[in-house]
Write a protein that holds these residues in place. Structure first.
Motif, PDB file in Angstrom:
ATOM      1  N   ARG A 171     -62.775  55.483  27.373  1.00 42.18           N
ATOM      2  CA  ARG A 171     -61.618  55.949  27.834  1.00 42.18           C
ATOM      3  C   ARG A 171     -60.342  56.052  27.035  1.00 42.18           C
ATOM      4  N   ALA A 172     -60.428  55.156  26.684  1.00 44.21           N
ATOM      5  CA  ALA A 172     -58.573  54.782  25.817  1.00 44.21           C
ATOM      6  C   ALA A 172     -58.580  55.117  24.475  1.00 44.21           C
ATOM      7  N   ARG A 173     -59.733  55.035  24.335  1.00 42.00           N
ATOM      8  CA  ARG A 173     -59.504  55.818  22.580  1.00 42.00           C
ATOM      9  C   ARG A 173     -59.199  57.811  23.102  1.00 42.00           C
ATOM     10  N   GLY A 174     -60.231  58.228  24.560  1.00 43.83           N
ATOM     11  CA  GLY A 174     -59.444  59.658  24.538  1.00 43.83           C
ATOM     12  C   GLY A 174     -57.990  59.910  24.617  1.00 43.83           C
ATOM     13  N   PHE A 175     -57.672  59.161  24.809  1.00 49.17           N
ATOM     14  CA  PHE A 175     -56.163  59.106  25.056  1.00 49.17           C
ATOM     15  C   PHE A 175     -55.628  58.442  23.984  1.00 49.17           C
ATOM     16  N   SER A 176     -56.368  58.143  22.711  1.00 46.34           N
ATOM     17  CA  SER A 176     -55.989  57.963  21.535  1.00 46.34           C
ATOM     18  C   SER A 176     -54.880  56.344  21.549  1.00 46.34           C
ATOM     19  N   MET A 177     -55.149  55.952  22.278  1.00 42.38           N
ATOM     20  CA  MET A 177     -54.551  54.685  22.299  1.00 42.38           C
ATOM     21  C   MET A 177     -55.052  53.195  21.124  1.00 42.38           C
ATOM     22  N   LYS A 178     -54.075  52.711  21.185  1.00 42.89           N
ATOM     23  CA  LYS A 178     -55.200  51.385  19.371  1.00 42.89           C
ATOM     24  C   LYS A 178     -55.751  50.558  20.821  1.00 42.89           C
ATOM     25  N   VAL A 179     -57.004  50.261  20.953  1.00 43.07           N
ATOM     26  CA  VAL A 179     -57.961  49.444  21.218  1.00 43.07           C
ATOM     27  C   VAL A 179     -57.608  48.096  20.277  1.00 43.07           C
ATOM     28  N   LEU A 180     -57.392  46.991  21.748  1.00 41.51           N
ATOM     29  CA  LEU A 180     -56.869  45.671  20.859  1.00 41.51           C
ATOM     30  C   LEU A 180     -58.226  44.519  22.122  1.00 41.51           C
ATOM     31  N   TYR A 181     -58.814  44.024  21.351  1.00 40.39           N
ATOM     32  CA  TYR A 181     -60.016  42.836  22.688  1.00 40.39           C
ATOM     33  C   TYR A 181     -59.571  41.772  22.175  1.00 40.39           C
ATOM     34  N   TYR A 182     -59.870  40.856  23.004  1.00 38.27           N
ATOM     35  CA  TYR A 182     -60.089  39.308  23.211  1.00 38.27           C
ATOM     36  C   TYR A 182     -61.675  39.051  23.669  1.00 38.27           C
ATOM     37  N   ASN A 183     -62.217  38.303  23.147  1.00 34.74           N
ATOM     38  CA  ASN A 183     -63.943  37.937  24.097  1.00 34.74           C
ATOM     39  C   ASN A 183     -64.448  36.613  23.592  1.00 34.74           C
ATOM     40  N   ARG A 184     -65.399  36.504  24.123  1.00 31.24           N
ATOM     41  CA  ARG A 184     -65.917  34.666  23.873  1.00 31.24           C
ATOM     42  C   ARG A 184     -66.527  35.197  22.786  1.00 31.24           C
ATOM     43  N   SER A 185     -67.061  36.007  22.260  1.00 29.09           N
ATOM     44  CA  SER A 185     -67.356  36.282  20.564  1.00 29.09           C
ATOM     45  C   SER A 185     -67.347  38.004  20.630  1.00 29.09           C
ATOM     46  N   ARG A 186     -66.628  37.956  19.066  1.00 24.10           N
ATOM     47  CA  ARG A 186     -66.416  39.329  18.646  1.00 24.10           C
ATOM     48  C   ARG A 186     -67.981  40.276  18.591  1.00 24.10           C
ATOM     49  N   LYS A 187     -67.454  40.877  18.751  1.00 25.01           N
ATOM     50  CA  LYS A 187     -68.020  42.280  19.404  1.00 25.01           C
ATOM     51  C   LYS A 187     -68.076  43.340  17.401  1.00 25.01           C
ATOM     52  N   PRO A 188     -68.783  43.326  16.544  1.00 21.16           N
ATOM     53  CA  PRO A 188     -68.788  43.987  15.627  1.00 21.16           C
ATOM     54  C   PRO A 188     -69.201  45.143  15.549  1.00 21.16           C
ATOM     55  N   ASN A 189     -70.261  45.328  16.375  1.00 20.56           N
ATOM     56  CA  ASN A 189     -70.621  47.190  16.791  1.00 20.56           C
ATOM     57  C   ASN A 189     -69.446  47.784  17.425  1.00 20.56           C
ATOM     58  N   VAL A 190     -68.848  46.836  18.763  1.00 18.65           N
ATOM     59  CA  VAL A 190     -67.565  47.926  19.523  1.00 18.65           C
ATOM     60  C   VAL A 190     -66.526  47.680  18.272  1.00 18.65           C
ATOM     61  N   GLU A 191     -67.136  46.883  17.280  1.00 21.54           N
ATOM     62  CA  GLU A 191     -65.326  47.478  17.087  1.00 21.54           C
ATOM     63  C   GLU A 191     -65.129  48.763  15.741  1.00 21.54           C
ATOM     64  N   GLU A 192     -66.851  49.041  15.197  1.00 16.01           N
ATOM     65  CA  GLU A 192     -67.507  49.561  14.145  1.00 16.01           C
ATOM     66  C   GLU A 192     -67.087  51.383  14.768  1.00 16.01           C
ATOM     67  N   LYS A 193     -68.187  51.418  15.972  1.00 15.18           N
ATOM     68  CA  LYS A 193     -68.380  52.405  17.115  1.00 15.18           C
ATOM     69  C   LYS A 193     -66.655  53.011  17.964  1.00 15.18           C
ATOM     70  N   LEU A 194     -65.866  52.070  18.759  1.00 14.08           N
ATOM     71  CA  LEU A 194     -64.883  52.075  19.010  1.00 14.08           C
ATOM     72  C   LEU A 194     -63.546  52.034  18.128  1.00 14.08           C
ATOM     73  N   GLY A 195     -63.470  51.402  17.111  1.00 14.62           N
ATOM     74  CA  GLY A 195     -62.297  51.088  16.486  1.00 14.62           C
ATOM     75  C   GLY A 195     -61.374  50.047  17.092  1.00 14.62           C
ATOM     76  N   ALA A 196     -62.288  49.403  17.785  1.00  8.87           N
ATOM     77  CA  ALA A 196     -61.364  47.636  18.139  1.00  8.87           C
ATOM     78  C   ALA A 196     -60.961  46.767  17.531  1.00  8.87           C
ATOM     79  N   THR A 197     -60.523  45.930  17.817  1.00  6.82           N
ATOM     80  CA  THR A 197     -59.307  45.220  16.726  1.00  6.82           C
ATOM     81  C   THR A 197     -59.914  43.352  17.093  1.00  6.82           C
ATOM     82  N   TYR A 198     -60.326  43.194  17.323  1.00  6.65           N
ATOM     83  CA  TYR A 198     -60.556  41.812  17.604  1.00  6.65           C
ATOM     84  C   TYR A 198     -59.076  40.771  17.499  1.00  6.65           C
TER      85      TYR A 198
END
Length: 326
Positions: free
Chosen positions: A165-192
């Motif tokens: 949903r954030a990508r639909g608002f052209s937001m820059k997406v950062l995330y923090y998680n117990r482990s990195r998710k390369p598929n999410v980074e690739e699919k959604l342009g999120a940055t760990y």
């Protein structure tokens, strides 16, 4: 003989009838209050299954009374209301309802973000109270959402849905998680990023992490002090993830700009709680999954988990999977 089941709150009639076709069902009929502890104590030693909600505390003391209990079917994704370890020691299955509420909770999370950023509750009250006299350039000005930076803490199913949903608002997406998710980074342009970087850089910090001993008060005075003065905290995970006293002080003193909260350390939150006195807090009564369609799916899945366990099968959403590996 039909297995006995106790349901801790009124549920949709079609779901109840499905359970009654194969079980002897007792139900707590009062919708406005949780089942009292003494009633749970009376029922739990009579039944083989309990259909419960996150408001029902199923702890070790209670489970010691559960002589016949085979399954605890929780109508929620989270299960911190249940002592899973104690249930596992007694061979009692614990189930939950993941997946079915992902999109609905993500909708609510983003709606809460937008309502807090644009001061919608304040604006509605302002109008209804007869305070609106004329258009004014700085009247009820809020924060922009389009193009802002969102920091998501907990990149599970709901975190991913919020990121979409954030990508639909052209937001820059950062995330923090117990482990990195390369598929999410690739699919959604999120940055760990690490937690400190996320807090420093985000305009919106969204808490979507499970509540565990490790995440208890993970957002406290120190973490809030790292956030921008214009930042907004959104919590749709569990209340215990945030130190509410520290949050109150941060909001009151202008350390952060606002907060949108759907969950609290004590639920229902007392009406005289200091957080509810602040104009820069949008507070909701834990309605993250509250759409008709989703709540129906949750009830159906909770019943399915229950019936599968009572039939001697492995429920689809078994939490303590070590029981089947033993």
């Amino acid at each position: 003989m039909k297995p006995k089941v106790f349901v801790t709150r009124k549920i949709p009639e079609n779901v109840l009838n499905k359970m009654k076709s194969v079980c002897e069902v007792q139900i707590w009929e009062k919708e406005d209050i949780p089942v009292p502890r003494d009633v749970l104590e009376q029922q739990i030693n009579k039944v083989e299954g309990i259909f419960c909600l996150l408001t029902d505390k199923i702890d070790e003391d209670l489970l010691q009374r559960a002589e016949k209990l085979k399954v605890i079917s929780n109508m929620a994704v989270g299960y911190n209301n249940i002592d899973v370890a104690a249930a596992t020691r007694r061979g009692i299955m614990v189930t939950n309802t993941p997946g079915v509420l992902t999109e609905t909770t993500a909708d609510l999370t983003f709606a809460l973000l937008m309502a807090t950023a644009r001061r919608l509750v304040e604006a509605s009250d302002y109008l209804k109270q007869g305070k609106w006299r004329t258009w004014s350039p700085m009247l009820l000005t809020g924060q922009d959402i389009f193009g802002a930076t969102i920091g998501i803490i907990g990149m599970g199913r709901i975190g991913e849905a919020v990121a979409k949903r954030a990508r639909g608002f052209s937001m820059k997406v950062l995330y923090y998680n117990r482990s990195r998710k390369p598929n999410v980074e690739e699919k959604l342009g999120a940055t760990y990023v690490d937690l400190q970087s996320l807090l420093k850089e985000s305009d919106y910090v969204c808490l979507l992490t499970p509540y565990t001993p490790e995440t208890h008060h993970m957002i406290g005075k120190e973490e809030l002090s790292l956030m921008k003065k214009t930042a907004i905290l959104i919590n749709t995970s569990r209340g215990g993830v945030v130190d509410e006293k520290a949050l109150y002080e941060a909001l009151k003193n202008g350390t952060i700009w606002a907060a949108g909260l759907d969950v609290f350390e004590q639920e229902p939150i007392p009406v005289d709680h200091p957080l509810l006195s602040l104009p820069n807090v949008v507070a909701l009564p834990h309605i993250g999954s509250a759409s008709l369609k989703t709540r129906m799916k949750m009830a159906e899945l909770t019943a399915e988990n229950m019936l599968q366990a009572l039939a001697g099968k492995v429920p689809k959403y078994l939490v303590n999977t070590e029981l089947i590996r033993a």
